[in-house]
Scaffold this motif. Structure first.
Motif, PDB file in Angstrom:
ATOM      1  N   LEU A 714       0.823  -1.205   0.000  1.00  0.00           N
ATOM      2  CA  LEU A 714       0.000   0.000   0.000  1.00  0.00           C
ATOM      3  C   LEU A 714       0.859   1.257   0.000  1.00  0.00           C
ATOM      4  CD1 LEU A 714      -2.792  -1.078   2.532  1.00  0.00           C
ATOM      5  CD2 LEU A 714      -2.967  -0.896   0.042  1.00  0.00           C
ATOM      6  N   ILE A 715       1.961   1.222   0.816  1.00  0.00           N
ATOM      7  CA  ILE A 715       2.844   2.397   0.854  1.00  0.00           C
ATOM      8  C   ILE A 715       3.416   2.668  -0.527  1.00  0.00           C
ATOM      9  CG2 ILE A 715       5.050   3.258   1.774  1.00  0.00           C
ATOM     10  CD1 ILE A 715       4.363   1.816   4.400  1.00  0.00           C
ATOM     11  N   ASN A 716       3.902   1.623  -1.153  1.00  0.00           N
ATOM     12  CA  ASN A 716       4.486   1.787  -2.497  1.00  0.00           C
ATOM     13  C   ASN A 716       3.436   2.290  -3.485  1.00  0.00           C
ATOM     14  OD1 ASN A 716       6.996   0.922  -1.621  1.00  0.00           O
ATOM     15  ND2 ASN A 716       6.546  -1.247  -2.119  1.00  0.00           N
ATOM     16  N   LYS A 717       2.224   1.780  -3.292  1.00  0.00           N
ATOM     17  CA  LYS A 717       1.155   2.171  -4.206  1.00  0.00           C
ATOM     18  C   LYS A 717       0.853   3.657  -4.047  1.00  0.00           C
ATOM     19  CE  LYS A 717      -1.863   0.897  -7.300  1.00  0.00           C
ATOM     20  NZ  LYS A 717      -1.430   0.399  -8.621  1.00  0.00           N
ATOM     21  N   LEU A 718       0.758   4.130  -2.800  1.00  0.00           N
ATOM     22  CA  LEU A 718       0.442   5.539  -2.555  1.00  0.00           C
ATOM     23  C   LEU A 718       1.587   6.454  -3.000  1.00  0.00           C
ATOM     24  CD1 LEU A 718      -1.260   5.260   0.977  1.00  0.00           C
ATOM     25  CD2 LEU A 718      -2.360   5.728  -1.212  1.00  0.00           C
ATOM     26  N   SER A 722       1.313   9.441  -5.679  1.00  0.00           N
ATOM     27  CA  SER A 722       1.728  10.837  -5.413  1.00  0.00           C
ATOM     28  C   SER A 722       2.717  11.300  -6.469  1.00  0.00           C
ATOM     29  CB  SER A 722       2.351  10.957  -4.015  1.00  0.00           C
ATOM     30  OG  SER A 722       1.406  10.590  -3.025  1.00  0.00           O
ATOM     31  N   GLN A 723       3.648  10.438  -6.779  1.00  0.00           N
ATOM     32  CA  GLN A 723       4.631  10.794  -7.797  1.00  0.00           C
ATOM     33  C   GLN A 723       3.966  11.029  -9.149  1.00  0.00           C
ATOM     34  OE1 GLN A 723       7.910  11.304  -7.218  1.00  0.00           O
ATOM     35  NE2 GLN A 723       8.068  12.003  -9.337  1.00  0.00           N
ATOM     36  N   GLN A 724       2.970  10.229  -9.408  1.00  0.00           N
ATOM     37  CA  GLN A 724       2.259  10.377 -10.692  1.00  0.00           C
ATOM     38  C   GLN A 724       1.508  11.705 -10.724  1.00  0.00           C
ATOM     39  OE1 GLN A 724       2.391   8.206 -13.252  1.00  0.00           O
ATOM     40  NE2 GLN A 724       1.263   9.696 -14.456  1.00  0.00           N
ATOM     41  N   ILE A 725       0.956  12.103  -9.563  1.00  0.00           N
ATOM     42  CA  ILE A 725       0.234  13.377  -9.505  1.00  0.00           C
ATOM     43  C   ILE A 725       1.190  14.531  -9.753  1.00  0.00           C
ATOM     44  CG2 ILE A 725      -1.029  14.941  -7.948  1.00  0.00           C
ATOM     45  CD1 ILE A 725      -2.249  12.410  -6.663  1.00  0.00           C
ATOM     46  N   GLU A 726       2.350  14.467  -9.125  1.00  0.00           N
ATOM     47  CA  GLU A 726       3.340  15.514  -9.319  1.00  0.00           C
ATOM     48  C   GLU A 726       3.764  15.609 -10.779  1.00  0.00           C
ATOM     49  OE1 GLU A 726       6.532  14.708  -6.705  1.00  0.00           O
ATOM     50  OE2 GLU A 726       5.384  15.141  -4.857  1.00  0.00           O
ATOM     51  N   ASP A 727       3.984  14.484 -11.388  1.00  0.00           N
ATOM     52  CA  ASP A 727       4.377  14.460 -12.817  1.00  0.00           C
ATOM     53  C   ASP A 727       3.283  15.073 -13.669  1.00  0.00           C
ATOM     54  OD1 ASP A 727       6.744  13.275 -12.098  1.00  0.00           O
ATOM     55  OD2 ASP A 727       6.093  11.222 -12.615  1.00  0.00           O
ATOM     56  N   ASP A 728       2.046  14.743 -13.370  1.00  0.00           N
ATOM     57  CA  ASP A 728       0.934  15.279 -14.160  1.00  0.00           C
ATOM     58  C   ASP A 728       0.844  16.795 -14.001  1.00  0.00           C
ATOM     59  OD1 ASP A 728       0.376  12.735 -14.985  1.00  0.00           O
ATOM     60  OD2 ASP A 728      -1.268  12.400 -13.557  1.00  0.00           O
ATOM     61  N   LEU A 843     -11.859   5.499 -10.824  1.00  0.00           N
ATOM     62  CA  LEU A 843     -11.768   6.708 -11.634  1.00  0.00           C
ATOM     63  C   LEU A 843     -10.607   7.570 -11.162  1.00  0.00           C
ATOM     64  CD1 LEU A 843     -13.079   8.329 -13.901  1.00  0.00           C
ATOM     65  CD2 LEU A 843     -14.524   9.408 -12.186  1.00  0.00           C
ATOM     66  N   LEU A 844     -10.415   7.658  -9.864  1.00  0.00           N
ATOM     67  CA  LEU A 844      -9.311   8.439  -9.323  1.00  0.00           C
ATOM     68  C   LEU A 844      -7.959   7.849  -9.706  1.00  0.00           C
ATOM     69  CD1 LEU A 844     -10.583   9.324  -5.735  1.00  0.00           C
ATOM     70  CD2 LEU A 844     -10.396  10.845  -7.708  1.00  0.00           C
ATOM     71  N   SER A 845      -7.965   6.531  -9.874  1.00  0.00           N
ATOM     72  CA  SER A 845      -6.701   5.871 -10.219  1.00  0.00           C
ATOM     73  C   SER A 845      -6.355   5.998 -11.674  1.00  0.00           C
ATOM     74  CB  SER A 845      -6.770   4.392  -9.835  1.00  0.00           C
ATOM     75  OG  SER A 845      -7.744   3.741 -10.627  1.00  0.00           O
ATOM     76  N   CYS A 846      -7.260   6.551 -12.485  1.00  0.00           N
ATOM     77  CA  CYS A 846      -7.026   6.693 -13.924  1.00  0.00           C
ATOM     78  C   CYS A 846      -6.263   7.983 -14.161  1.00  0.00           C
ATOM     79  CB  CYS A 846      -8.343   6.711 -14.672  1.00  0.00           C
ATOM     80  SG  CYS A 846      -8.127   6.903 -16.454  1.00  0.00           S
ATOM     81  N   PRO A 847      -5.106   7.957 -14.775  1.00  0.00           N
ATOM     82  CA  PRO A 847      -4.300   9.167 -14.997  1.00  0.00           C
ATOM     83  C   PRO A 847      -5.029  10.176 -15.847  1.00  0.00           C
ATOM     84  CG  PRO A 847      -2.965   7.195 -15.323  1.00  0.00           C
ATOM     85  CD  PRO A 847      -4.380   6.732 -15.168  1.00  0.00           C
ATOM     86  N   VAL A 848      -5.728   9.778 -16.827  1.00  0.00           N
ATOM     87  CA  VAL A 848      -6.432  10.720 -17.704  1.00  0.00           C
ATOM     88  C   VAL A 848      -7.442  11.531 -16.908  1.00  0.00           C
ATOM     89  CG1 VAL A 848      -7.898  10.949 -19.717  1.00  0.00           C
ATOM     90  CG2 VAL A 848      -6.064   9.247 -19.694  1.00  0.00           C
TER      91      VAL A 848
END
Length: 855
Positions: A714-718, A722-728, A843-848
């Motif tokens: 779960l930690i790795n997943k979160l 977070s990293q993906q959000i920053e990149d976006d 839906l939240l997990s979808c990058p788009v």
């Protein structure tokens, strides 16, 4: 005595004409010509005249006389004793009482075409003359009172041969017809002799003083003087008849019997005409002897039981085969009644083809007459008229008589002399216990089925039967091995296996040395049987079956799949029962090598491996068939946790669901599987194979899986989220800056002039020359370069690829926007809170989606 010649018609009508003035002494009527030759006198004294008459021609109502000449030998007047004329009208012989013979050669009907000479001189009167024509050779027989001579008239010197020193009286000689080889008959007082031109032939002891001899249609007529008591003849005579009677006897020399005999008074002559004998007597009477028909003669002989004579008579009369067969039957019946069974069976044999065999067989079924029945049945077979029942009966006769020599002679006759049903003979001999004879007959006539049946079932000679099959042609060897293979395998396993190996690879019939030499002259076409069809032969012989199958796959690598499947089953059985570990390992490798040969049927091989619990084979076949889930399930059933994780790692790329199934498997286990769960979760996390909520729900069923198991996951997943959000967010800022820059550039292009300062073509990099083409993107081209490379007049050839990528991205985003709107509507209208929550989390997990929200 008055010189007249009388003619008598068949209707007994008389006519006459004056031939001579004084008397007629001799007459000769030719059989093939209407010519009459006469000797008589026209004046007193010894002065005989020969006259030739043609009755068909007339002269003043009388027959035409075509020639007249005196009949005198030299200058000596003498009486004529006999006369003969050749049927070809080229020869005429006149005999005289002084022993001389005058021959007239040439056309006897004309003076100028003939010549006369004295052929014979002697002291004894001439008593008989006869011409014999054989092919182109002409002979003249001359008989006197003391001797018999023969002259060859076709030779210029007319050579003479003395045939005998016994002569005959006047009118006691004759010539037989061609059926008796035209022999010259001389009737003496003691015997009747027959002569050929070069020798004396047979003689017949007919005693009595001969007065007349005559031959007609196979009959010899003899007139003799009877010196017995003066009994009246059956034809009657005058009361003043002399005491000496004349006996007229007619002999059938061929059949050797007297056809007629009677006494007469003073016979002048006997004439043969119209198939009858006409007897002239001195008292002016004429008697007629008419020959009975053949059937009447036979009936008379039957009544007297003279069957041999009847048979000879029938043959001489050329009676048909049906008539002869009936005589043989009656003769056989007569002998059978008399008890002469040997003679009777010989006559019955002569009725074959005409008389029904059952008529004879019924008479000789008695055991005491079995040898006669055997003789008749043998004759039936020799004439190829025997049926199956006759063959059976004959062989039974041989066996009853225990006549091995006859039996062997019968069955060992040459093939051209075989007149019986061979198969029936084999059956009878086998039933009677004569197995060696039956085997000989079957082998000689190539009745392979019976040969093998007797060898295997009766003689138990399995080795000989196997040798015999090995000598047969391919087709027959194949069929007989299918029929008798199991029996031979049971008793001769090694030899049978060897023969089957040859039959299924490169079969060549075994031959003797001489046969091989003859076969070497021409190439033989080798044939091969289907080895799979003979597997059933080895039902109780696994060792031989294994050797046979291994030989087949070695010699024929492309043997049928059934061969490989059967050999695999045998190897798996050996592997399953083997206790030695080293040997078991070798057998395991052998079985796997068969599986890897790709010649086995997948389904059958899999079933065999499963039946024998052959793990390596099962896993190999699962992998070969790309049944990765089955591989993992196999490890799951055997609770091989490490193998489960290994299978996921090995095949997870082909089927990603394996990781999900592995996680579910470990989640259901109550044992401590934390290490394996961690490995699975790590791979799921790295490849984002499952939503976190689904992972949590899956592990919720395992009481041993605590939060610590999925803590790291779960930690790795979160962290990654977070990293993906920053990149976006960073990309959003970048896109905004680029967008503002582009808008400013567009505005500048709209509001101010664009100066084109390019001096080289963007396509060929050469200095620009007019005419040229310029674009707002600062690219310039020669006109000819632009026309050669541009796809559209409104687009820059250099910027077109990049522009298209951008346009494709925009269209893709439009499509995703539409899908997002549809998805939002579905979430809004659903009634299930949990379902809405799950969809919202996804839906939240979808990058788009996140990108749109942040924007």
């Amino acid at each position: 005595m008055d010189g007249q010649i009388w003619f008598l018609t068949r209707s007994l009508q008389l006519s006459s004409f004056q031939a001579y003035k004084l008397r007629v002494t001799h007459l000769y009527q030719l059989k093939q010509h209407s010519i009459l030759v006469t000797v008589g006198q026209d004046e007193q004294g010894i002065n005989p005249l020969v006259k030739v008459w043609n009755p068909d021609k007339r002269d003043s109502g009388n027959p035409l006389c075509t020639r007249i000449f005196p009949a005198i030998p030299g200058n000596k007047p003498t009486e004529v004793s006999c006369l003969s004329v050749h049927e070809n009208l080229n020869f005429m012989a006149i005999g005289f009482t002084d022993g001389s013979v005058v021959l007239t050669k040439g056309d006897i009907t004309r003076d100028r075409h003939s010549k006369t000479l004295t052929l014979h001189e002697g002291t004894c009167p001439i008593t008989g003359l006869a011409f014999r024509q054989q092919s182109k050779v002409t002979h003249l027989f001359v008989a006197t009172l003391e001797k018999v001579h023969c002259y060859t008239l076709s030779v210029k010197e007319y050579p003479k041969l003395e045939l005998d020193t016994h002569g005959c009286a006047l009118r006691c000689s004759a010539l037989t017809d061609p059926s008796q080889d035209s022999q010259f008959i001389v009737a003496g007082d003691e015997c009747v002799y027959l002569y050929q031109p070069d020798e004396r032939g047979p003689c017949f002891a007919f005693d009595g003083h001969k007065l007349l001899a005559h031959w007609h249609r196979g009959y010899l007529l003899l007139l003799t003087r009877d010196t017995k008591s003066p009994n009246k003849s059956e034809f009657g005579s005058r009361e003043t008849s002399p005491s000496e009677k004349q006996i007229l006897t007619i002999y059938d020399l061929d059949n050797k019997f007297i056809a007629y005999s009677a006494s007469f008074d003073d016979i002048i002559d006997v004439l043969a005409e119209w198939g009858s004998f006409y007897i002239l007597t001195r008292d002016g009477k004429m008697f007629v002897l008419q020959e009975k028909d053949t059937q009447t003669k036979l009936e008379m002989l039957f009544k007297k039981n003279l069957f041999v004579m009847a048979i000879n008579l029938a043959k001489s009369q050329h009676l048909d085969s049906d008539g002869l067969s009936e005589i043989f039957r009656q003769y056989g019946d007569h002998l059978y009644v008399k008890g002469d069974h040997d003679g009777a069976i010989q006559q019955y044999i002569r009725t074959i083809r005409k008389l029904e065999p059952s008529y004879v067989i019924r008479k000789f079924l008695d055991a005491q007459r079995i040898h006669n029945l055997t003789a008749y049945l043998q004759a039936l077979h020799r004439q190829s008229l025997a049926n199956a029942d006759h063959t059976t009966l004959l062989l039974n006769c041989y066996t009853k008589l225990k006549d091995s020599s006859k039996l062997e002679e019968f069955i060992k006759s040459s093939e051209s002399e075989v007149h019986f049903d061979v198969e029936i003979a084999i059956k009878v001999l086998r039933q009677a216990g004569y197995h060696s004879h039956a085997v000989f007959l079957a082998e000689r006539h190539q009745h392979h089925k019976w040969y093998l049946k007797i060898q295997l079932e009766d003689l138990k000679n399995y080795q000989e039967a196997l040798r015999y099959i090995g000598r047969l042609p391919f087709d027959q060897a194949e069929s007989n091995m299918k029929r008798y293979g199991k029996t031979l395998m049971h008793h001769v396993p090694d030899g049978t296996t060897l023969l089957l190996k040859g039959l299924c690879t490169d079969y060549q019939p075994s031959r003797d040395a001489m046969e091989r030499d003859s076969l070497d002259r021409g190439p033989a076409v080798a044939k091969k049987a289907n080895s799979e069809e003979f597997i059933s032969v080895f039902a109780n012989n696994p060792r031989e079956l294994r050797a046979f199958l291994e030989h087949m796959i070695e010699v024929e690598p492309f043997s049928s799949q059934g061969v490989y499947d059967t050999l695999l089953e045998l190897r798996l059985q050996d592997w399953a029962h083997e206790q030695d570990s080293e040997r078991k390992k070798v057998l395991q490798g052998a079985a796997l090598s068969l599986l890897r040969s790709d010649n086995t049927v997948f389904d059958k091989a899999l079933v065999l491996c499963q039946m024998h619990n052959f793990k390596e084979g099962v896993l190999y076949l699962y992998e070969k068939g790309k049944l990765y889930q089955q591989i993992m399930h196999y490890h799951m059933q055997n609770e091989e946790y490490g193998k489960v994780v290994e299978a996921c790692k090995r095949y997870g790329d082909q089927e990603v669901c394996l990781w999900e199934q592995a996680l579910g498997y470990f989640a259901r286990k109550e044992e401590d599987c934390k290490a394996y769960i961690s490995q699975v979760l790590e791979h799921i996390d790295q490849n984002n194979l499952m939503p976190p909520l689904l992972v949590v729900q899956t592990l919720a069923h395992n009481s041993t899986a605590t939060l610590s198991v999925i803590k790291d996951y779960l930690i790795n997943k979160l962290q990654r989220e977070s990293q993906q959000i920053e990149d976006d967010e960073r990309k959003i800022r970048q896109y905004r800056e680029e967008t503002a820059h582009l808008r400013a550039e567009i505005q500048e292009l709209r509001s101010s002039a664009k100066i084109f300062q390019k001096t080289k073509c963007s396509m060929c990099n050469s200095p620009l020359e007019l005419p040229s083409v310029h674009f707002l993107c600062s690219h310039s081209f020669h006109q000819h370069c632009f026309e050669s490379y541009a796809e559209s007049e409104a687009e820059c050839p250099t910027c077109t690829p990049e522009n298209r990528k951008v346009m494709d991205m925009l269209r893709a985003q439009d499509q995703k926007r539409d899908l997002h709107d549809h998805f939002t509507r579905q979430v809004t209208h659903t009634d299930s809170p949990s379902h809405s929550t799950f969809i919202f989390v996804c839906l939240l997990s979808c990058p788009v989606t996140r990108a749109y929200q942040m924007s």
